[in-house]
Design a protein around this motif. Structure first.
Motif, PDB file in Angstrom:
ATOM      1  N   TYR A 188     -10.878   7.312   6.690  1.00 57.97           N
ATOM      2  CA  TYR A 188      -9.674   6.860   5.044  1.00 57.97           C
ATOM      3  C   TYR A 188      -8.464   7.691   4.990  1.00 57.97           C
ATOM      4  O   TYR A 188      -8.761   8.575   4.653  1.00 57.97           O
ATOM      5  N   LEU A 189      -7.259   7.182   4.081  1.00 56.14           N
ATOM      6  CA  LEU A 189      -6.585   7.422   3.227  1.00 56.14           C
ATOM      7  C   LEU A 189      -7.259   8.112   1.952  1.00 56.14           C
ATOM      8  O   LEU A 189      -7.892   7.448   0.980  1.00 56.14           O
ATOM      9  N   ALA A 190      -7.007   9.227   1.607  1.00 59.29           N
ATOM     10  CA  ALA A 190      -7.466   9.887   0.734  1.00 59.29           C
ATOM     11  C   ALA A 190      -6.659  10.407  -0.475  1.00 59.29           C
ATOM     12  O   ALA A 190      -5.600  11.000  -0.166  1.00 59.29           O
ATOM     13  N   VAL A 191      -6.819  10.183  -1.963  1.00 53.27           N
ATOM     14  CA  VAL A 191      -5.630  10.598  -2.620  1.00 53.27           C
ATOM     15  C   VAL A 191      -6.860  11.816  -3.959  1.00 53.27           C
ATOM     16  O   VAL A 191      -7.465  10.961  -4.679  1.00 53.27           O
ATOM     17  N   THR A 192      -6.247  12.967  -3.542  1.00 49.40           N
ATOM     18  CA  THR A 192      -6.877  13.840  -4.160  1.00 49.40           C
ATOM     19  C   THR A 192      -7.193  14.408  -6.354  1.00 49.40           C
ATOM     20  O   THR A 192      -5.759  15.288  -6.309  1.00 49.40           O
ATOM     21  N   LEU A 193      -6.849  12.918  -6.951  1.00 49.92           N
ATOM     22  CA  LEU A 193      -6.433  13.351  -8.021  1.00 49.92           C
ATOM     23  C   LEU A 193      -7.279  14.237  -9.160  1.00 49.92           C
ATOM     24  O   LEU A 193      -7.165  14.499  -9.808  1.00 49.92           O
ATOM     25  N   LYS A 241      -4.872  19.556  -9.889  1.00 47.77           N
ATOM     26  CA  LYS A 241      -3.809  19.393 -10.413  1.00 47.77           C
ATOM     27  C   LYS A 241      -2.257  19.312 -10.316  1.00 47.77           C
ATOM     28  O   LYS A 241      -1.762  18.089 -10.655  1.00 47.77           O
ATOM     29  N   TYR A 242      -1.923  19.442  -8.468  1.00 47.43           N
ATOM     30  CA  TYR A 242      -1.319  18.699  -7.844  1.00 47.43           C
ATOM     31  C   TYR A 242      -1.991  17.724  -7.013  1.00 47.43           C
ATOM     32  O   TYR A 242      -1.673  18.126  -5.774  1.00 47.43           O
ATOM     33  N   PRO A 243      -2.506  16.428  -7.325  1.00 41.13           N
ATOM     34  CA  PRO A 243      -2.536  15.688  -5.931  1.00 41.13           C
ATOM     35  C   PRO A 243      -2.134  15.878  -4.613  1.00 41.13           C
ATOM     36  O   PRO A 243      -1.253  15.789  -4.480  1.00 41.13           O
ATOM     37  N   ARG A 244      -3.116  15.803  -4.089  1.00 50.97           N
ATOM     38  CA  ARG A 244      -2.436  15.846  -2.365  1.00 50.97           C
ATOM     39  C   ARG A 244      -2.845  14.369  -1.723  1.00 50.97           C
ATOM     40  O   ARG A 244      -4.172  13.846  -1.732  1.00 50.97           O
ATOM     41  N   VAL A 245      -1.815  13.547  -0.835  1.00 50.86           N
ATOM     42  CA  VAL A 245      -2.254  13.065   0.418  1.00 50.86           C
ATOM     43  C   VAL A 245      -2.251  13.065   1.349  1.00 50.86           C
ATOM     44  O   VAL A 245      -2.435  13.939   1.647  1.00 50.86           O
ATOM     45  N   GLN A 246      -3.941  12.518   1.840  1.00 53.94           N
ATOM     46  CA  GLN A 246      -4.125  13.098   3.411  1.00 53.94           C
ATOM     47  C   GLN A 246      -5.298  11.944   4.247  1.00 53.94           C
ATOM     48  O   GLN A 246      -6.386  11.074   3.656  1.00 53.94           O
ATOM     49  N   VAL A 247      -6.005  12.761   4.962  1.00 57.72           N
ATOM     50  CA  VAL A 247      -6.713  11.733   6.055  1.00 57.72           C
ATOM     51  C   VAL A 247      -8.181  12.425   5.616  1.00 57.72           C
ATOM     52  O   VAL A 247      -8.013  13.923   6.228  1.00 57.72           O
ATOM     53  N   MET A 258       4.422   5.485   3.071  1.00 59.91           N
ATOM     54  CA  MET A 258       5.167   5.951   2.714  1.00 59.91           C
ATOM     55  C   MET A 258       5.748   7.480   0.855  1.00 59.91           C
ATOM     56  O   MET A 258       5.987   6.836   0.142  1.00 59.91           O
ATOM     57  N   ILE A 259       5.698   8.326   1.924  1.00 63.75           N
ATOM     58  CA  ILE A 259       5.959   9.071   0.779  1.00 63.75           C
ATOM     59  C   ILE A 259       7.279   9.504   1.161  1.00 63.75           C
ATOM     60  O   ILE A 259       7.724  10.213   0.650  1.00 63.75           O
ATOM     61  N   ARG A 260       8.362   8.273   1.739  1.00 62.84           N
ATOM     62  CA  ARG A 260       9.704   8.848   2.046  1.00 62.84           C
ATOM     63  C   ARG A 260       9.919   8.024   0.260  1.00 62.84           C
ATOM     64  O   ARG A 260      11.147   8.011  -0.200  1.00 62.84           O
ATOM     65  N   VAL A 261       8.378   7.020  -0.456  1.00 64.16           N
ATOM     66  CA  VAL A 261       9.165   6.321  -1.935  1.00 64.16           C
ATOM     67  C   VAL A 261       8.659   6.977  -1.983  1.00 64.16           C
ATOM     68  O   VAL A 261       8.888   7.483  -3.552  1.00 64.16           O
ATOM     69  N   ASN A 277       0.004   8.265  -8.912  1.00 64.97           N
ATOM     70  CA  ASN A 277      -0.881   7.623  -9.429  1.00 64.97           C
ATOM     71  C   ASN A 277      -0.264   5.839  -8.914  1.00 64.97           C
ATOM     72  O   ASN A 277      -1.080   4.728  -8.560  1.00 64.97           O
ATOM     73  N   ASP A 278       0.778   6.211  -9.034  1.00 66.78           N
ATOM     74  CA  ASP A 278       2.082   4.813  -8.470  1.00 66.78           C
ATOM     75  C   ASP A 278       1.296   4.697  -6.794  1.00 66.78           C
ATOM     76  O   ASP A 278       1.642   2.952  -6.726  1.00 66.78           O
ATOM     77  N   PHE A 279       0.885   5.982  -6.340  1.00 67.96           N
ATOM     78  CA  PHE A 279       0.514   5.695  -4.529  1.00 67.96           C
ATOM     79  C   PHE A 279      -0.302   5.034  -5.029  1.00 67.96           C
ATOM     80  O   PHE A 279       0.053   4.192  -4.251  1.00 67.96           O
ATOM     81  N   CYS A 280      -1.047   5.002  -5.681  1.00 70.80           N
ATOM     82  CA  CYS A 280      -2.653   4.627  -5.446  1.00 70.80           C
ATOM     83  C   CYS A 280      -2.678   2.730  -5.812  1.00 70.80           C
ATOM     84  O   CYS A 280      -2.969   2.143  -5.431  1.00 70.80           O
ATOM     85  N   ASP A 281      -1.492   2.506  -6.696  1.00 67.19           N
ATOM     86  CA  ASP A 281      -1.487   1.424  -7.871  1.00 67.19           C
ATOM     87  C   ASP A 281      -0.820   0.936  -6.637  1.00 67.19           C
ATOM     88  O   ASP A 281      -1.371  -0.405  -6.025  1.00 67.19           O
ATOM     89  N   PHE A 282       0.019   1.300  -5.787  1.00 67.35           N
ATOM     90  CA  PHE A 282       0.593   0.652  -4.543  1.00 67.35           C
ATOM     91  C   PHE A 282      -0.599   0.253  -3.457  1.00 67.35           C
ATOM     92  O   PHE A 282      -0.307  -1.197  -3.162  1.00 67.35           O
ATOM     93  N   MET A 283      -1.175   0.824  -3.208  1.00 63.99           N
ATOM     94  CA  MET A 283      -1.835   0.696  -1.590  1.00 63.99           C
ATOM     95  C   MET A 283      -3.279   0.087  -2.670  1.00 63.99           C
ATOM     96  O   MET A 283      -3.642  -0.820  -1.872  1.00 63.99           O
ATOM     97  N   SER A 284      -3.056  -0.111  -4.030  1.00 65.38           N
ATOM     98  CA  SER A 284      -4.715  -1.339  -4.685  1.00 65.38           C
ATOM     99  C   SER A 284      -4.665  -2.577  -4.753  1.00 65.38           C
ATOM    100  O   SER A 284      -4.648  -3.416  -4.617  1.00 65.38           O
TER     101      SER A 284
END
Length: 683
Positions: free
Chosen positions: A105-110, A113-119, A147-150, A197-204
Motif C-alpha cells: 500500500y501507499l501510506a502517508v503517516t499523518l 509531526k512531519y508526515p512521511r510517504v512510504q510503501v 508525485m514527490i516532484r510536485v 494533505n494535498d498529496f492525499c487529496d490528489f491520490m483520493s
C-alpha cells in the motif's frame, strides 16, 4: 510408496460429521489437507479401486502412509480449519495461489509531526492514510517518485531524518528538490503537513483541481516571460497527468471491489485479480498454478478466495465490500459468512452479468488467458525444458532411441459421417507444421474409431515403405492415401489456424501440395488419441505392414493415462511432469487440426447437399447463387425479389428455392462429435 490398504481406516471408525482430514507421508509430513461435509463418504472415496482414481489422486494416496481427521461443528468451521492447516503445513498436493508477501500500500503517516510517504505492507496503523492495494510494488514506487516532484513530502526513514537534523545537511532528495527538507527547516511543520494533505487529496481523486491550478500558474509565468518557471510547471503537470491516467476511474467512485477471473486446462490454472478502490484500478495480481488435485472451477474459486483473503485476515480493511468472481465458489454460503467475519462487515460475492463490471471482468479474464498462454509458450519454448521432457518420456517408455520425431493422430466425425483424421509432427520438441497431414476416411474404414485409426496408420506407413523403396509418382496425380477431399481445390486454402505470418496474414495450408517422399522419414514414436483399442488398432496396422521398429502409445484424455502396446496397465506419468505436458500439447494440436479439417469438409458437404435438393437448380445456377449471396444461410433468408436478381433465376425457380430451403427442424445440422473422446465440438 505405501499401499493404501495398509493404512485404510475401518469404515465404521470414520464419523459421518463434517470435518477436516490430513494425509501424512512415511516421514510424518502433511502432504494433503481437505475438508468434507461427510468425512466417511469423502475418505472412503480415496480408498476405492486405484485404477478408478484420477492419476494425481492415485499418486497422493500411494505417497501417503496415514490419514487422520478432526470433526468440527459446521462447514464454516471446516473452511476455517482447512485454511489454517494449509497455511501451517504447506502440503505439496494442495493448490497454492498465495505467495509469501502481503499487498503493498501507499501510506502517508499523518499522525507524525512531519508526515512521511512510504510503501507499507502488513497490518495497518492508526493515523495513517492508505491508498491501494498496488501490485506489483514497482508500480507504487514509480508513482511515489513521480508525485514527490510536485508534492515534495518527506520519504526518508526516521534514522535518516534525525541524522540530517543533527548535521544540518539534507539528504540527496533535498538537494535535487524532491523533498521539501523539513529536517533542516526549509519548510515549517504546518506547511509540510498541508503538503502531505494535498498529496492525499490528489491520490483520493481530486487531481483535476491541482492540475488546473498548475496550468494557471504556468500561463501566468508565460505572460511574465518567466519561461524557466513555466517549463518546470509544464513538467509537473505532465507528471501529475501520468499518475492521474494510471488511476483512471473505471467504475463509479464509490466502488470498492476485487475482480477475479480464471483460465484453466487439464494441468494448470491461471488466476488474475484487479483491485478497484474508489472506482480506480489500484493494482493487479496474478498466479499460474499446477492442478495437483481434482477440482472444478467452483472449487478453484473457493480455494482462491480462501488463500488470498486468508492472508488479509489480520487486516480486515484489505477485504473490499464487493468480490466479483467468474462462478460462485463451492460452499458459497460458508465462504460468504467467513469473509464477512474477517472484514467485520458486509461483503457481497457475486458473478457480474452485465454493465461495466461484467466488461471489466472480461478484461481480467483476458489477462488470465494471456498469462496462461505466455506461461505455456515459455515452458514449451525453453530448450532445456523440451530436452528434459523428451528424456523423461524416453525413460518412462523404456525406448532404445531418442525421440527425435513424434507423430500424433486424431479422428473426428459427425455421427459417423464426414470422418476425417489428422497427423501432426513434432521434431526436437517443436511442431513441424509443414509436415502436418489430413486424411479423409470413407467406406468400411469409417464404421468406428478403431477401424479409422487402423486405416490412417496403414496408409501413412504404406507411404513410408513406398518412399523407402524409392517408388515415384506423378505429383499432379490424385493420391488416394491423402483422401478424396484433398485435391487441387483444397491446395492453399486458409484454415482456422491461430498462427499468422510476419505481416499478420493467415498461414495457408500447403500439406496437400507436399510430395510423398516426406513420408519416407519414420517417427521415433506414434501417439494416438485414445486408450487400448486405438493403440491395438495402430499396432495391428504396423504389424500387417511388417514394421516392428516404431513404438505406439495412446493418451487417454479422461485420466491422462499413457497406454502402451501389449501392456495390461498404463504408464502413469507425474501430474506435473514435463513429459506429460508435452504429450498433452501434441494431442491437443492434433485435435485442433482434425477439427479444422472436419469443419471444412462438413461445411462443403452441407452446402452441396442443401442446393442439390432444389429441383431445376443445376451446377451453373448453384454457383451463381453462392457467388451472389456468399452462403446457403443468406440464400435461405433471401426474398423472391432478391433471388431473381441472380442471372438465370426466374420467379418460378426463385419460389422453388425458397420452398426447398425453408428452415425447419430437419435442416438443423447435427452436432459435431469427436470420435475418440465423444465430446461435442463447438463451432
Amino acid at each position: 510408496m505405501a499401499n493404501p490398504v495398509t493404512y485404510r481406516p475401518k469404515t465404521g471408525e470414520i464419523p459421518l460429521d463434517p470435518g477436516v482430514y490430513r494425509f501424512r507421508d512415511e516421514h510424518g509430513r502433511v502432504i494433503y489437507v481437505g475438508k468434507a461435509k461427510n468425512l466417511r463418504s469423502r475418505l472412503n472415496s480415496y480408498f476405492a479401486n486405484p485404477q478408478g482414481l484420477l492419476a494425481k489422486t492415485r499418486t497422493m494416496v500411494f505417497t501417503a502412509a496415514s490419514v487422520e481427521w478432526t470433526v468440527v461443528g459446521s462447514e464454516l468451521e471446516a473452511l476455517q480449519l482447512e485454511y489454517t492447516w494449509i497455511k501451517e503445513f504447506d502440503p505439496r498436493f494442495n493448490i497454492m495461489f498465495r505467495d509469501d508477501k502481503s499487498y503493498p500500500y501507499l501510506a502517508v503517516t499523518l499522525g507524525e509531526k512531519y508526515p512521511r510517504v512510504q510503501v507499507m505492507r502488513g497490518d495497518k496503523r492508526k493515523d495513517t492514510r492508505y491508498f491501494g492495494p498496488f501490485y506489483p510494488a514497482k508500480a507504487i514506487r514509480e508513482t511515489v517518485d513521480t508525485m514527490i516532484r510536485v508534492f515534495p513530502v518527506r520519504t526518508c526513514s526516521s534514522g535518516v531524518f534525525k541524522r540530517a537534523e543533527r548535521t544540518g545537511r539534507p539528504c540527496l532528495l533535498g538537494y535535487i528538490d524532491k523533498c521539501s527538507a523539513p529536517c533542516v527547516g526549509r519548510i515549517s511543520a504546518e506547511d509540510h503537513k498541508a503538503l502531505a494533505n494535498d498529496f492525499c487529496d490528489f491520490m483520493s481523486g481530486e487531481a483535476k483541481k491541482f492540475i488546473s491550478g498548475l496550468e494557471k500558474k504556468m500561463a501566468e509565468a508565460v505572460a511574465e516571460l518567466d519561461y524557466e518557471s513555466a517549463a518546470r510547471l509544464r513538467d509537473d503537470i505532465s507528471a501529475l497527468r501520468r499518475v492521474f491516467e494510471r488511476n483512471t476511474v473505471v467504475l463509479s467512485e464509490d466502488t470498492d471491489a476485487d475482480i477475479f477471473a480464471l483460465r484453466e486446462d487439464e494441468l494448470e490454472a491461471a488466476a488474475q485479480v484487479f483491485h478497484v478502490r474508489g472506482g480506480r484500478i489500484r493494482g493487479q495480481r496474478g498466479w499460474v498454478v499446477e492442478k495437483v488435485e481434482d477440482m472444478d472451477t467452483p472449487d478453484l474459486v473457493e480455494h482462491l478466495l480462501q488463500q488470498v483473503y486468508g492472508e488479509a485476515s489480520s487486516s480486515n480493511e484489505q477485504i473490499p465490500k464487493e468480490v466479483l468472481v467468474p462462478v460462485l465458489p463451492s460452499n458459497a454460503d460458508q465462504v460468504l459468512e467467513w469473509l464477512r467475519g474477517l472484514r467485520g462487515g458486509r461483503v457481497d460475492v457475486r458473478v457480474p452479468q452485465r454493465g461495466d463490471k461484467a466488461t471489466l471482468m472480461g478484461t481480467v479474464e483476458q489477462n488470465a488467458a494471456d498469462a496462461l498462454r505466455l506461461h505455456k509458450s515459455r515452458r514449451a519454448g525453453d530448450i532445456t525444458t523440451r530436452s528434459a521432457a523428451l528424456q523423461e518420456l524416453q525413460e518412462a517408455l523404456d525406448l532404445p532411441q531418442p525421440l527425435m520425431r513424434i507423430e500424433c493422430f486424431d479422428i473426428s466425425h459427425v455421427q459417423g459421417t464426414n470422418v476425417v483424421a489428422s497427423m501432426v509432427v513434432v521434431e526436437d520438441g517443436l511442431p513441424r507444421k509443414s509436415e502436418y497431414r489430413k486424411f479423409s476416411i470413407t467406406g468400411e474404414a469409417a464404421r468406428d474409431d478403431t477401424a479409422s485409426m487402423y486405416d490412417v496408420i496403414y496408409r501413412r506407413f504404406r507411404n513410408y515403405l513406398a518412399g523407402k523403396a524409392g517408388e515415384q509418382r506423378d505429383p499432379a496425380a490424385p493420391d488416394p492415401d491423402l483422401g478424396t477431399d484433398l485435391g487441387a481445390e483444397d491446395e492453399g486454402s486458409i484454415l482456422e489456424h491461430p498462427e499468422v505470418g510476419e505481416q499478420g496474414e493467415p498461414v495457408r495450408d500447403t500439406t496437400t501440395a507436399i510430395s510423398r517422399n516426406r513420408f519416407a522419414y519414420p517417427p521415433s514414436l506414434v501417439v494416438v488419441d485414445g486408450g487400448p483399442p486405438q493403440v491395438a488398432a495402430a499396432s495391428r496396422a504396423l504389424a500387417d505392414l511388417g514394421i516392428d521398429d516404431v513404438f505406439v502409445i495412446g493418451l487417454a484424455k479422461r485420466l491422462e493415462e499413457v497406454w502402451v502396446q501389449d501392456s495390461e496397465f498404463p504408464v502413469i506419468l507425474p501430474r506435473a511432469s514435463e513429459g506429460l505436458f508435452m504429450l498433452q500439447r501434441i494431442r491437443d494440436e492434433a485435435h485442433r487440426f482434425a477439427i479444422t479439417f472436419h469443419r471444412q469438409k462438413r461445411g462443403k458437404s452441407m452446402t452441396a447437399s442443401a442446393l442439390d435438393e432444389v429441383p431445376g437448380l443445376g451446377p451453373a445456377k448453384r454457383k451463381a447463387l453462392l457467388k451472389h449471396f456468399g452462403s446457403v444461410k443468406k440464400i435461405r433468408v433471401a426474398s423472391v425479389a432478391e433471388l431473381v436478381e441472380v442471372p438465370g433465376v426466374g420467379p418460378s425457380l426463385a419460389e422453388t428455392i425458397r420452398t426447398s430451403l425453408a428452415v425447419g427442424a430437419e435442416d438443423a445440422p447435427a452436432p459435431a462429435v469427436n470420435m475418440t473422446t465423444g465430446e461435442i465440438m463447438e463451432d
